[in-house]
Design a protein around this motif. Structure first.
Motif, PDB file in Angstrom:
ATOM      1  N   ALA A 252       2.558  -0.819  -6.791  1.00 47.46           N
ATOM      2  CA  ALA A 252       2.587  -1.676  -7.976  1.00 47.46           C
ATOM      3  C   ALA A 252       3.771  -2.628  -7.984  1.00 47.46           C
ATOM      4  N   ASP A 253       4.795  -2.339  -7.178  1.00 41.57           N
ATOM      5  CA  ASP A 253       5.956  -3.221  -7.089  1.00 41.57           C
ATOM      6  C   ASP A 253       5.803  -4.257  -5.978  1.00 41.57           C
ATOM      7  N   GLY A 254       4.671  -4.215  -5.271  1.00 39.77           N
ATOM      8  CA  GLY A 254       4.432  -5.172  -4.199  1.00 39.77           C
ATOM      9  C   GLY A 254       5.050  -4.785  -2.872  1.00 39.77           C
ATOM     10  N   GLN A 255       5.710  -3.637  -2.819  1.00 35.01           N
ATOM     11  CA  GLN A 255       6.375  -3.200  -1.597  1.00 35.01           C
ATOM     12  C   GLN A 255       5.555  -2.103  -0.906  1.00 35.01           C
ATOM     13  N   VAL A 256       5.832  -1.891   0.379  1.00 34.77           N
ATOM     14  CA  VAL A 256       5.152  -0.843   1.138  1.00 34.77           C
ATOM     15  C   VAL A 256       5.253   0.483   0.389  1.00 34.77           C
ATOM     16  N   CYS A 257       4.109   1.146   0.213  1.00 32.24           N
ATOM     17  CA  CYS A 257       4.113   2.368  -0.601  1.00 32.24           C
ATOM     18  C   CYS A 257       4.075   3.644   0.225  1.00 32.24           C
ATOM     19  N   ASP A 258       3.861   3.533   1.539  1.00 27.88           N
ATOM     20  CA  ASP A 258       3.847   4.709   2.400  1.00 27.88           C
ATOM     21  C   ASP A 258       4.496   4.334   3.730  1.00 27.88           C
ATOM     22  N   PRO A 259       5.814   4.507   3.852  1.00 29.11           N
ATOM     23  CA  PRO A 259       6.535   4.089   5.058  1.00 29.11           C
ATOM     24  C   PRO A 259       6.003   4.718   6.342  1.00 29.11           C
ATOM     25  N   ASP A 260       5.592   5.982   6.283  1.00 30.43           N
ATOM     26  CA  ASP A 260       5.094   6.635   7.503  1.00 30.43           C
ATOM     27  C   ASP A 260       3.804   5.977   7.973  1.00 30.43           C
ATOM     28  N   LEU A 261       2.870   5.747   7.080  1.00 31.31           N
ATOM     29  CA  LEU A 261       1.621   5.086   7.430  1.00 31.31           C
ATOM     30  C   LEU A 261       1.890   3.659   7.897  1.00 31.31           C
ATOM     31  N   ASP A 262       2.806   3.002   7.233  1.00 29.92           N
ATOM     32  CA  ASP A 262       3.127   1.622   7.590  1.00 29.92           C
ATOM     33  C   ASP A 262       3.708   1.535   8.997  1.00 29.92           C
ATOM     34  N   ALA A 263       4.471   2.546   9.384  1.00 27.62           N
ATOM     35  CA  ALA A 263       5.077   2.548  10.718  1.00 27.62           C
ATOM     36  C   ALA A 263       4.037   2.724  11.817  1.00 27.62           C
ATOM     37  N   ARG A 264       2.855   3.195  11.464  1.00 26.84           N
ATOM     38  CA  ARG A 264       1.768   3.375  12.439  1.00 26.84           C
ATOM     39  C   ARG A 264       0.797   2.192  12.441  1.00 26.84           C
ATOM     40  N   THR A 265       1.074   1.182  11.622  1.00 28.72           N
ATOM     41  CA  THR A 265       0.171   0.050  11.455  1.00 28.72           C
ATOM     42  C   THR A 265       0.546  -1.079  12.413  1.00 28.72           C
ATOM     43  N   VAL A 266      -0.458  -1.663  13.065  1.00 31.37           N
ATOM     44  CA  VAL A 266      -0.245  -2.675  14.095  1.00 31.37           C
ATOM     45  C   VAL A 266      -0.319  -4.076  13.500  1.00 31.37           C
ATOM     46  N   GLY A 267       0.687  -4.894  13.795  1.00 30.74           N
ATOM     47  CA  GLY A 267       0.677  -6.293  13.361  1.00 30.74           C
ATOM     48  C   GLY A 267       1.932  -6.653  12.599  1.00 30.74           C
TER      49      GLY A 267
END
Length: 316
Positions: A252-267
């Motif tokens: 809701a703040d516009g920021q990444v909400c799951d750092p672990d999942l984000d670290a596995r995301t390509v791009g």
């Protein structure tokens, strides 16, 4: 002022005629049979009702309201431009097609010779690519901004989308042959060190124009349907995410909400996206209103293509 004496039999008959014509949808021939008059008389009765002011024809042009909503959105979110698609109904496929048509026109105007254009994928991006006509451009390159390989149905259509965009601009295509999300952060980081892959990701960071949409966190989300996330991760995203951009889920703040999942995301990451000179968001749909509002407030877009129904909910 009209008195009772002014209202005669012809007036009454003309009102009967226009009620049958406009309210019941009868043809002039059917009205003639009903009233026991000739068809030319029916035409004269309808015209008489118009002349006397008994009939007022109002044309509700959604384009006029669309202009007002576009201006309101531009002011509210500090956008450089807002372009409203005006589909006739809110059917999802109809809305997506209208967004694609309008998005294609806007992208055609934005791209200049020598531009490096970054594209994501998804149903809306595919609709845009299908409507993109051939352009007279020189030296354009198109790069995929996020991974898209999938072994599950429905497919991402990432290759088809990027290919159609590259063909329209006679551009060289840089395809990113990786999944959107890896199961392991270590594997993802290792793969990204490969020279060819690293170069494509770096090109994505260098792109001056980014074209993307905002994904939903409902069961209809492509990322949910393709098996990228476990059941627990899907539940967590439904609870904490407002949407996703380039497969990066934000809260809701516009920021990444799951750092672990984000670290596995390509791009490219969300911060990298926000630094681009031109960021064209093409989006619409009832289930995306909250995510779009959050994304716009967070400054992810400079230019917006949105349908009139979603725009109406954002401006209230």
């Amino acid at each position: 002022m009209m008195t009772v004496m002014d209202f005669g039999a012809r007036d009454a008959q003309s009102i009967d005629a226009v009620r049958l014509y406009y309210e019941q949808g009868m043809s002039q021939g059917e009205i003639a049979d009903t009233l026991g008059v000739s068809r030319p008389t029916v035409s004269k009765l309808v015209q008489h009702a118009k002349d006397r002011g008994y009939v007022q024809i109002v044309v509700n042009d959604p384009r006029e309201r669309a202009h007002e909503m576009a201006a309101a959105l531009q002011d509210r979110y500090g956008l450089r431009s807002v372009h409203l698609a005006v589909p006739p109904t809110e059917d999802p496929d109809t809305v997506r097609d209208a967004l694609g048509r309008t998005g294609a026109r806007v992208l055609s105007d934005l791209v200049r010779d020598g531009d490096l254009v970054g594209m994501t994928w998804g149903r809306t991006m595919y609709a845009l690519a299908r409507h993109l006509p051939a352009q007279d451009r020189q030296g354009v390159e198109v790069v995929q901004l996020k991974g898209g390989m999938s072994q599950s149905a429905p497919g991402t259509q990432d290759v088809e989308t990027l290919t159609m965009v590259a063909r329209a601009f006679e551009a060289f295509l840089h395809y990113l042959p990786l999944p959107a999300i890896f199961e392991s952060r270590d594997v993802k980081e290792l793969v990204e060190q490969e020279r060819h892959i690293r170069r494509i990701i770096d090109l994505g960071r260098q792109a001056t124009i980014a074209v993307f949409t905002v994904g939903t966190v409902s069961d209809q989300a492509l990322l949910f349907q393709q098996g990228y996330l476990t059941d627990a991760e899907q539940h967590r995203m439904r609870s904490h995410a407002a949407g996703d951009i380039a497969s990066h889920f934000f809260g809701a703040d516009g920021q990444v909400c799951d750092p672990d999942l984000d670290a596995r995301t390509v791009g490219i990451g969300l911060d990298e996206l926000r630094r681009k000179q031109t960021r064209l968001m093409v989006v619409g749909g009832r289930d995306r209103v909250h995510g779009v509002d959050v994304a716009l407030r967070a400054g992810y877009a400079t230019d917006l293509v949105i349908d009139r129904f979603t725009a109406g909910r954002l401006v209230g």
